[in-house]
Motif scaffolding. Structure first.
Motif, mmCIF file in Angstrom:
data_model
loop_
_atom_site.group_PDB
_atom_site.id
_atom_site.type_symbol
_atom_site.label_atom_id
_atom_site.label_comp_id
_atom_site.label_asym_id
_atom_site.label_seq_id
_atom_site.Cartn_x
_atom_site.Cartn_y
_atom_site.Cartn_z
ATOM 1 N N TYR A 219 -19.511 -14.833 -6.258
ATOM 2 C CA TYR A 219 -20.213 -13.654 -6.776
ATOM 3 C C TYR A 219 -21.568 -13.598 -6.073
ATOM 4 N N GLN A 220 -21.791 -12.559 -5.269
ATOM 5 C CA GLN A 220 -23.049 -12.435 -4.548
ATOM 6 C C GLN A 220 -23.528 -10.995 -4.556
ATOM 7 N N THR A 221 -24.853 -10.825 -4.598
ATOM 8 C CA THR A 221 -25.407 -9.502 -4.356
ATOM 9 C C THR A 221 -25.241 -9.197 -2.871
ATOM 10 N N ALA A 222 -25.261 -7.932 -2.537
ATOM 11 C CA ALA A 222 -25.129 -7.553 -1.124
ATOM 12 C C ALA A 222 -26.270 -8.152 -0.310
ATOM 13 N N PHE A 223 -27.449 -8.240 -0.900
ATOM 14 C CA PHE A 223 -28.606 -8.818 -0.205
ATOM 15 C C PHE A 223 -28.354 -10.286 0.127
ATOM 16 N N ASN A 224 -27.889 -11.075 -0.864
ATOM 17 C CA ASN A 224 -27.602 -12.488 -0.621
ATOM 18 C C ASN A 224 -26.440 -12.668 0.351
ATOM 19 N N LEU A 225 -25.473 -11.756 0.269
ATOM 20 C CA LEU A 225 -24.332 -11.813 1.174
ATOM 21 C C LEU A 225 -24.805 -11.733 2.624
ATOM 22 N N MET A 226 -25.684 -10.793 2.903
ATOM 23 C CA MET A 226 -26.180 -10.639 4.263
ATOM 24 C C MET A 226 -27.065 -11.806 4.674
ATOM 25 N N ASP A 227 -27.756 -12.398 3.727
ATOM 26 C CA ASP A 227 -28.564 -13.581 4.021
ATOM 27 C C ASP A 227 -27.664 -14.741 4.461
ATOM 28 N N ILE A 228 -26.529 -14.902 3.774
ATOM 29 C CA ILE A 228 -25.559 -15.944 4.137
ATOM 30 C C ILE A 228 -25.025 -15.704 5.544
ATOM 31 N N ILE A 229 -24.717 -14.449 5.847
ATOM 32 C CA ILE A 229 -24.189 -14.099 7.165
ATOM 33 C C ILE A 229 -25.234 -14.353 8.252
ATOM 34 N N ASN A 230 -26.473 -13.953 7.989
ATOM 35 C CA ASN A 230 -27.543 -14.151 8.971
ATOM 36 C C ASN A 230 -27.757 -15.629 9.280
ATOM 37 N N LYS A 231 -27.742 -16.461 8.242
ATOM 38 C CA LYS A 231 -27.945 -17.899 8.453
ATOM 39 C C LYS A 231 -26.835 -18.481 9.317
ATOM 40 N N TYR A 232 -25.634 -17.963 9.127
ATOM 41 C CA TYR A 232 -24.500 -18.479 9.902
ATOM 42 C C TYR A 232 -24.527 -17.963 11.343
ATOM 43 N N LYS A 233 -24.804 -16.692 11.512
ATOM 44 C CA LYS A 233 -24.733 -16.085 12.845
ATOM 45 C C LYS A 233 -25.921 -16.483 13.730
ATOM 46 N N PHE A 234 -27.116 -16.561 13.129
ATOM 47 C CA PHE A 234 -28.318 -16.878 13.903
ATOM 48 C C PHE A 234 -28.781 -18.292 13.550
ATOM 49 N N LYS A 235 -28.007 -19.241 13.952
ATOM 50 C CA LYS A 235 -28.217 -20.648 13.564
ATOM 51 C C LYS A 235 -29.594 -21.149 14.017
ATOM 52 N N THR A 236 -30.499 -21.296 13.055
ATOM 53 C CA THR A 236 -31.828 -21.811 13.350
ATOM 54 C C THR A 236 -31.827 -23.331 13.214
ATOM 55 N N GLU A 237 -32.988 -23.932 13.359
ATOM 56 C CA GLU A 237 -33.088 -25.389 13.257
ATOM 57 C C GLU A 237 -32.725 -25.888 11.864
ATOM 58 N N SER A 238 -32.899 -25.050 10.864
ATOM 59 C CA SER A 238 -32.609 -25.462 9.486
ATOM 60 C C SER A 238 -31.143 -25.280 9.100
ATOM 61 N N PHE A 239 -30.327 -24.762 10.027
ATOM 62 C CA PHE A 239 -28.913 -24.525 9.734
ATOM 63 C C PHE A 239 -28.214 -25.834 9.372
ATOM 64 N N SER A 240 -27.369 -25.777 8.320
ATOM 65 C CA SER A 240 -26.706 -26.991 7.836
ATOM 66 C C SER A 240 -25.224 -26.731 7.592
ATOM 67 N N ASP A 241 -24.501 -27.802 7.257
ATOM 68 C CA ASP A 241 -23.080 -27.680 6.935
ATOM 69 C C ASP A 241 -22.868 -26.778 5.726
ATOM 70 N N ILE A 242 -23.823 -26.803 4.804
ATOM 71 C CA ILE A 242 -23.712 -25.971 3.603
ATOM 72 C C ILE A 242 -23.746 -24.488 3.980
ATOM 73 N N ASP A 243 -24.596 -24.130 4.935
ATOM 74 C CA ASP A 243 -24.651 -22.731 5.386
ATOM 75 C C ASP A 243 -23.315 -22.300 5.976
ATOM 76 N N GLU A 244 -22.676 -23.202 6.710
ATOM 77 C CA GLU A 244 -21.375 -22.887 7.287
ATOM 78 C C GLU A 244 -20.318 -22.751 6.197
ATOM 79 N N GLU A 245 -20.378 -23.641 5.203
ATOM 80 C CA GLU A 245 -19.451 -23.549 4.062
ATOM 81 C C GLU A 245 -19.630 -22.242 3.328
ATOM 82 N N ASN A 246 -20.886 -21.869 3.082
ATOM 83 C CA ASN A 246 -21.169 -20.632 2.358
ATOM 84 C C ASN A 246 -20.540 -19.432 3.052
#
Length: 328
Positions: A219-246
């Motif tokens: 269950y996600q708001t559209a805003f959080n959904l896009m945040d999850i996508i951004n973290k996955y697509k634009f992998k920054t230094e803080s990117f983790s396995d959890i971001d990929e799972e999400n």
């Protein structure tokens, strides 16, 4: 998810098993003190169980083993009758499980992860959703048709209350047939209408019910959904396995609920990613619910005809209308 977190979760399962075993042992002790005959019967059942095991190991004849099994079955029948004569339901001495599917092990007999474990892993990854806290209040136990007006509004064929009854009928059908995929039937939902008239509440109610049925829900708001996508697509230094799972869970959960579509920043990238999620879930027969303040025409204008086409062809649209319930 890292190995340490998985170990912690599996330890929770072990504690759950130990807790339920302790409850059962206390029940057995209680019954043995109350009805000494049951204690003697249990001793015989256990003794015969050991005898059967020894006989199998020693490669005794099938006839001998069958004779022991019949003796044990007779004692089990005697125990049942004795409990009933003393006004005790035999199920009282059965193990209670938090999850009957996996018997609190986290895994099914075929070795696959149970849905309860999958959801536990998802919930840990999705703390941002606050789904657990949300569902304490937003569930069907707190739903009432009485909060909707029974007066027919201008340009509407039925009152908000009758409209909600129609929506609820279709929601019940969606829940009841959740694990079925009838040919040519739209198995996904769009709730649309003005803010404050119950769309998010209805999504939460459905999420709670589907979770209790043993399925996985994101269950996600559209805003959080896009945040999850951004973290996955634009992998920054803080990117983790959890971001990929999400990100992966958006495609793999049994039910994805996207709340407040239209409140996120919309651009060509987010439109493309939203289409990818919707289309992939349709292809894999994973169900999706979307709530939005936008009508059908606005969805087409903002998100492209491609997305609108997928929604119209595979989702059932339900309009929510009436007074803003937040001010009641």
């Amino acid at each position: 998810m890292n190995a340490e977190k998985i170990r912690d979760i599996m330890l929770e399962y072990q504690h759950r098993q130990d807790y339920n075993k302790e409850i059962l042992e206390n029940k057995i002790k209680e019954i043995h003190e109350k009805i000494p005959q049951i204690k003697l019967i249990d001793q015989n059942i256990n003794r015969l169980g050991l005898d059967i095991t020894r006989s199998i190991i020693m490669d005794k004849s099938e006839e001998e083993i069958k004779h022991l099994e019949e003796q044990q079955a007779a004692y089990i029948d005697e125990k049942t009758l004795t409990l009933l004569k003393n006004g005790i339901d035999p199920s009282y001495l059965e193990m209670d499980y938090s999850c009957n599917s996996c018997k609190d092990t986290g895994f099914l007999e075929n070795g696959e992860k149970c849905n309860c474990l999958i959801q536990r892993l998802l919930n840990d990854s999705y703390k941002m959703s606050n789904l657990g806290e949300l569902l304490k209040e937003d569930n069907f136990n707190n739903f009432s048709f009485d909060i909707y007006s029974d007066k027919i509004e201008e340009h509407m064929e039925v009152s908000p209350r009758e409209n909600m009854k129609d929506i609820m009928f279709n929601v019940d059908n969606f829940i009841y047939n959740f694990d079925e995929y009838p040919v040519n039937q739209k198995n996904n939902l769009v709730f649309w209408g003005s803010p404050g008239i119950g769309k998010t509440f209805m999504c939460s109610c459905i999420a709670e019910t589907i979770l209790n049925m043993g399925y996985t829900v994101i269950y996600q708001t559209a805003f959080n959904l896009m945040d999850i996508i951004n973290k996955y697509k634009f992998k920054t230094e803080s990117f983790s396995d959890i971001d990929e799972e999400n990100f992966n869970n958006l495609f793999e959960s049994d039910l994805l609920i996207i709340d407040d579509l239209g409140t996120e920043m919309v651009n060509s990238f987010t439109v493309s990613e939203l289409f990818n999620i919707i289309n992939s879930r349709l292809n894999s027969k994973k169900k999706t619910i979307i709530s939005t303040n936008l009508d059908m025409a606005s969805i087409g204008e903002i998100y492209s005809d491609r997305i609108l086409s997928r929604l119209v062809g595979n989702f059932r649209f339900f309009e929510f209308y009436g007074d803003d319930l937040r001010f009641r």
